[in-house]
Design an enzyme around this catalytic site. Structure first.
Site, PDB file in Angstrom:
ATOM      1  CE  LYS A  39      -0.371  -0.119   5.050  1.00 34.51           C
ATOM      2  NZ  LYS A  39      -1.229  -0.547   6.172  1.00 34.51           N
ATOM      3  CE1 TYR A 269      11.070  32.029   4.295  1.00 35.95           C
ATOM      4  CE2 TYR A 269      11.404  29.656   4.008  1.00 35.95           C
ATOM      5  CZ  TYR A 269      11.047  30.901   3.490  1.00 35.95           C
ATOM      6  OH  TYR A 269      10.673  31.012   2.189  1.00 35.95           O
TER       7      TYR A 269
END
Ligand SMILES: *Cc1c(COP(=O)(O)O)cnc(C)c1O
Length: 376
Positions: A39, A269
């Site tokens: 999956k 940042y």
């Protein structure tokens, strides 16, 4: 370290996947078959390539989460049986049958709906029934007599398997797994007394296989994580690990720029890192949009030139800055290892997860689609 021509890429070892499968198969022995879980694009290792390897190794069953994931495998020519585990929408039922996928059914009314569709199409559909034995997620909580009645009333569909899933398999201090096994056995025994004995009975994913909890195996086991080389640590008094698997995926990023910065300079940042001394930094061509957890800001590490190199400042969307003051000389275009091994230094998904406050599954599944995949 050579320039691969990608900003960020993963290298997936087909041989490792095959080796891990063989180790698990050996551990399961003759009594239980494996249904590897592919999956989420095989935990981002690439579901088509991984399924091809597993099919070559003899896997007769594969498990996915959604109808879409199953269709991708069929369209790539995968012929193994494919179990769709995480339910489907009513509008997906036709595709489910068109693509010869095997559904896990989670409610008795869904058995009726599937029966109606199968009869309209004149096909017999095999399904697996999921029992919610105490996880409180998908699965029926109906009593055995209701299940028996529904199965008898819907002869157009065949109960091929009965399954459940554990909530706390790694936690040996919790009684939850034993309680779930008990509840599941009660349902199976009741069905059996009514003459309903499905071909497959399955309960376990990686953990009960890897720690040898045989009473939870049934005759089919659904390992995902271990196929990719991981077994989560246990809690409580767990038996020793019964298998040795190794990670199949290495994740890298190229260096975009290298520069010297003076003491006191701020990085990235928010200016959350201030250089305590002059540093040589490298800017990597991968950020949180590639799957580097933002929580690694100012605390994660990568391997640059065979040495651990700290992440400096905030992880940005597309780039991440590291300190390479202690690495051997590196050049623009060189690759660094975000997850993997260089020489005797290793960073695996488990370690990254710990630093980022998440789980290794999430680290692997978080590697985004724009990260190129290379098979080695
Ligand atoms: C994901 C999943 C698995 C595989 O779990 P791992 O811990 O990766 O081995 C097995 N069964 C179900 C129902 C799942 O959702």
């Amino acid at each position: 370290m050579a320039d691969q021509g990608y900003r960020s890429w993963v290298e997936v070892s087909r041989e490792r996947i095959a080796e891990n499968y063989r180790v698990l198969k050996q551990a399961a022995g003759r009594g239980a078959e494996l249904m590897p879980v592919v999956k989420a694009d095989a935990y981002r290792h690439g579901s088509v390539e991984v399924s091809k390897v597993l099919e070559r190794e003899g896997a007769r069953w594969l498990a996915v989460s959604s109808v879409d994931e199953g269709c991708v495998l069929r369209e790539a020519g995968i012929e193994a049986r494919i179990l769709v585990m995480a339910d489907f929408l009513p509008c997906e039922r036709v595709a489910l049958l068109d693509y010869r996928l095997t559904p896990v059914i989670h409610s008795l009314t869904d058995i009726e709906a599937l029966n109606t569709l199968s009869q309209q199409r004149g096909t017999e559909t095999a399904f697996h029934l999921k029992i919610d034995s105490g996880m409180g997620r998908l699965g029926t909580r109906s009593e055995p007599d209701e299940i028996v009645q529904t199965i008898r009333a819907n002869p157009g569909v065949t109960l091929e398997g009965v399954m459940t899933h554990f909530a706390s398999a790694a936690d040996y201090a919790s009684p939850q797994t034993s309680n779930q096994i008990q509840r599941f056995r009660f349902i199976c025994d009741s069905l059996s007394s009514a003459g309903i004995r499905p071909r497959y009975v399955h309960l376990s994913s990686t953990i009960p296989l890897a720690y040898g909890r045989r009473e939870a195996w049934g005759n089919l086991i659904r390992p995902g994580h271990a196929i990719y080389g991981y077994v989560s640590p246990s809690r409580g008094e767990a038996p020793p690990l019964a298998v040795q698997v190794r990670p199949a995926l290495t994740w890298k990023a190229s260096i975009l720029a290298i520069k010297e910065i003076p003491e006191g300079a701020l990085i990235g940042y928010g200016g959350i890192y201030r250089a305590p001394r002059p540093l040589r930094i490298a800017v990597l061509a991968a950020g949180y949009a590639d799957g580097i957890p933002h929580r690694l800001s100012n605390r994660g590490r990568v391997i640059a030139g065979g040495k651990l190199a700290p992440i400096l400042g905030a992880v940005s969307m597309d780039v991440t800055t590291i300190d390479i003051s202690h690495s051997p000389p590196l050049r623009t275009g060189d690759g660094v290892t975000l997850l993997g091994t260089e020489g005797d230094v290793t960073i695996d998904a488990q370690q990254i997860a710990k630093t980022a406050g998440t789980i290794s599954y999430s680290v692997l599944c978080g590697i985004s689609a724009r990260v190129k995949r290379v098979y080695v």
